[in-house]
Design an enzyme around this catalytic site. Structure first.
Site, short mmCIF file in Angstrom:
data_model
loop_
_atom_site.label_atom_id
_atom_site.label_comp_id
_atom_site.label_asym_id
_atom_site.label_seq_id
_atom_site.Cartn_x
_atom_site.Cartn_y
_atom_site.Cartn_z
N CYS A 26 0.87 -1.17 0.00
CA CYS A 26 0.00 0.00 0.00
C CYS A 26 0.91 1.23 0.00
O CYS A 26 2.02 1.18 -0.51
CB CYS A 26 -0.94 -0.02 1.19
SG CYS A 26 -0.10 -0.09 2.79
N HIS A 538 35.87 -15.63 10.26
CA HIS A 538 35.70 -16.30 8.97
C HIS A 538 36.82 -15.83 8.05
O HIS A 538 36.83 -14.69 7.58
CB HIS A 538 34.33 -15.95 8.37
CG HIS A 538 33.93 -16.83 7.24
ND1 HIS A 538 34.48 -16.72 5.97
CD2 HIS A 538 33.03 -17.86 7.17
CE1 HIS A 538 33.92 -17.61 5.17
NE2 HIS A 538 33.05 -18.31 5.87
#
Length: 616
Positions: A26, A538
């Site tokens: 909307c 990592h």
């Protein structure tokens, strides 16, 4: 704000494309109809940069974005196949309540039309203003062309509704539009105007006016969705493409004119009579109730139920008395945001509240509601009270609207006619009263994380705040996490932290504690400090593809380590030669357990140098 990344993150957090039945938007929200409502991670979505709030109501999962929601919606469609028509085999959220399913259907049908509905409605109001002031006459060519531009959408509304309803009910959209076109076909309309009596195969046809109507076409397309499915099963695919459209038209157009149209029109007339009766009992009290509750209805998605009622009023009476009653409720939220701007000391919140006020004046209230007023509580209450009083004033003067349009400072022409000045007074009373009430009632200012850090540094409140530091596990160049070319890390979805581009192939422990996870491939390590901080390291981006090549772990999972202990070695030159990005994220995976994670490293770091401060 990266719109592509935001769309991707929202999709991931609602359970992925496979959990979405369909999505619409909307003026400010993405509205997801989901298969499993237990999958979305509401907290994570609310924390995304660009998301104002999350609302679950009306059978939909709604993500409040703001003014650029259409851009995010396009990104969602670009990244998925959700824009394609799907057949859910009738399994459309049957576990939801009847009310929720009704609201979901109404919102999905009307949402795509809101833009053109607002534009056409405002043009109608401006034409009324021009003719009232004598700038145009109704017989001039200019007026007639512009009136066609404004009224054409409303006259042929059944055709537009047929398109969106077919998409919602999984019917053929062009067949649906063909049926709607038959209802407003000039010859059919002329028969009604001339008072002719006609029959179909000996059955009398009750001619009705279908231009501008809502319910008859919705009933017709709902029925078409079942007729079409039945016919598809009946015929072989070699003739299905010809016979299904043919028989659908032959069945549905007469069925609509004989049964569904008259039934829908009768339902419309009944609804209008009930609304009119309620309004006539006390226009003032009706205004107070609608003005005071409208924004609550918006929050829960229930305001969609008013749209068919208002369109129905316009179709039957030419004017709608409901819309003017909630105009003051809209501007009251803008007024409350202005009250916050005038009173609050926090500079960031000042900017947000002023922006929300301006947006609210133009009819978009979600930034004011979710970004300011609800967070501070009392301003929202002040806006509800002011909206009720403004709505009561509009009701007392029996204001009405020429058409549907957003309620804003631009759309006053839509309300020209009986009660116009009453609406204007109610609108501005709600705005000014909301500003004053918010300022008088006050609110508790939110404590910014930066203030807490300053308190800590100055020595105040030491009993409540403490800090831990994380050392650098590598020697190299420190960069922001947002610069890492991997969305899982740069979006902070896994937690806050930073990254290091290594200059030598040695990885050290950043904390004293336990190595809780060491990937067999040697490219990633998880540690838990003695104080409970969980750290993920990592080595490089996508290095898992190497299956351990060039990585040599030194310690194993479960081993105790001290800060500075060697965890692994890796061949940095070989990894670079193979084209791998060796940016190494250092993530605090339990970030939510702490007040903040602050990057304190300089551009160049060495092993054991402090790079992150954890504020508890």
């Amino acid at each position: 704000m990266d719109q592509k990344k935001l769309a991707q993150n929202i999709l991931n957090e609602v359970g992925g494309e496979e959990n979405v039945r369909h999505v619409i938007h909307c003026a400010t929200r993405l509205r997801f109809t989901l298969k499993d409502y237990s999958k979305p991670n509401r907290k994570e979505i609310e924390q995304l940069d660009g998301v104002l709030s999350v609302v679950e109501s009306g059978g939909t999962f709604q993500v409040v974005i703001g003014n650029n929601v259409s851009d995010i919606y396009k990104e969602v469609l670009n990244q998925t196949s959700l824009g394609e028509q799907k057949d859910d085999n009738g399994e459309d959220n049957s576990e939801q309540s009847l009310l929720n399913r009704f609201i979901d259907v109404i919102s999905s049908i009307f949402s795509p039309l809101l833009g053109v509905l607002a534009g056409a409605g405002l043009l109608k109001g401006l034409l009324a203003l021009f003719t009232t002031t004598g700038l145009l006459t109704t017989d001039s060519g200019t007026y007639r062309i512009l009136f066609a531009a404004s009224d054409g959408f409303f006259y042929f509304l059944p055709i537009f509704l047929a398109l969106t309803a077919a998409k919602r009910f999984n019917a053929n959209q062009f067949l649906a539009m063909a049926i709607a076109s038959a209802l407003v076909y000039p010859d059919i309309t002329a028969m009604l105007d001339n008072g002719e009596s006609i029959s179909f195969l000996g059955l009398p046809v009750i001619l009705m006016k279908y231009a501008t109507t809502v319910i008859p076409i919705l009933l017709s397309i709902f029925a078409l969705s079942y007729v079409e499915k039945f016919l598809k099963k009946l015929f072989h695919e070699s003739v299905r493409g010809l016979l299904v459209p043919l028989l659908s038209l032959v069945i549905m157009v007469p069925l609509t004119l004989l049964v569904l149209g008259p039934v829908g029109t009768s339902v419309s007339t009944g609804i209008a009579a009930v609304v009119s009766w309620t309004y006539e009992l006390s226009p003032t009290m009706t205004g107070v109730l609608i003005g005071g509750s409208f924004q609550l209805l918006v929050m829960f998605g229930l305001h969609w139920g008013l749209i068919p009622v208002m369109l129905n009023n316009l179709s039957l009476y030419g004017r709608d008395p409901i819309g003017p009653l909630y105009g003051p409720a809209v501007v009251a939220q803008a007024g409350a945001a202005l009250g916050v701007f005038l009173k609050i000391k926090d500079k960031k919140m000042k900017g947000i509240s002023l922006s929300a006020c301006i947006t609210g004046l133009f009819g978009i209230t979600e930034p004011a509601i979710y970004g300011v007023n609800l967070k501070l509580k009392k301003p929202f209450i002040a806006a509800l009270i002011s909206g009720a009083i403004g709505g009561g004033i509009a009701g007392y003067f029996q204001a009405s609207a020429l058409t549907l349009a957003p309620k804003s400072i631009l759309t006053f022409p839509v309300f020209i006619g009986p009660g116009f000045w009453g609406y204007v007074v109610g609108f501005f009373v709600a705005f000014i009263l909301s500003v004053v009430l918010t300022y008088i009632l006050g609110f508790e200012e939110p404590s910014a994380p930066s203030e807490k850090k300053q308190d800590k540094q100055s020595g105040s409140d030491k009993s409540q705040l403490s800090e831990d530091t994380i050392a650098s596990p590598l020697k190299g160049k420190a960069i922001k996490l947002s610069e890492v070319k991997d969305d899982a890390f740069s979006s902070e979805a896994m937690g806050k932290g930073m990254a290091i581009i290594p200059e030598e192939g040695k990885l050290y422990s950043p904390v004293e504690g336990e190595l809780t996870m060491a990937f067999p491939t040697g490219h990633a390590y998880g540690l838990t400090s003695n104080t409970g901080i969980e750290v993920l390291i990592h080595l490089g981006i996508d290095t898992v593809q190497l299956q351990g090549e060039h990585f040599n772990p030194v310690v194993k999972s479960g081993e105790k380590v001290k800060q500075g202990d060697l965890l692994a070695t890796f061949d940095l030159n070989a990894l670079k030669e193979k084209g791998f990005d060796m940016s190494t994220p250092v993530i605090i995976t339990n970030t939510s357990s702490y007040l903040d994670v602050i990057k304190v490293a300089e551009e160049q770091v060495d092993k054991n140098q402090s790079i992150l401060t954890i504020v508890k």
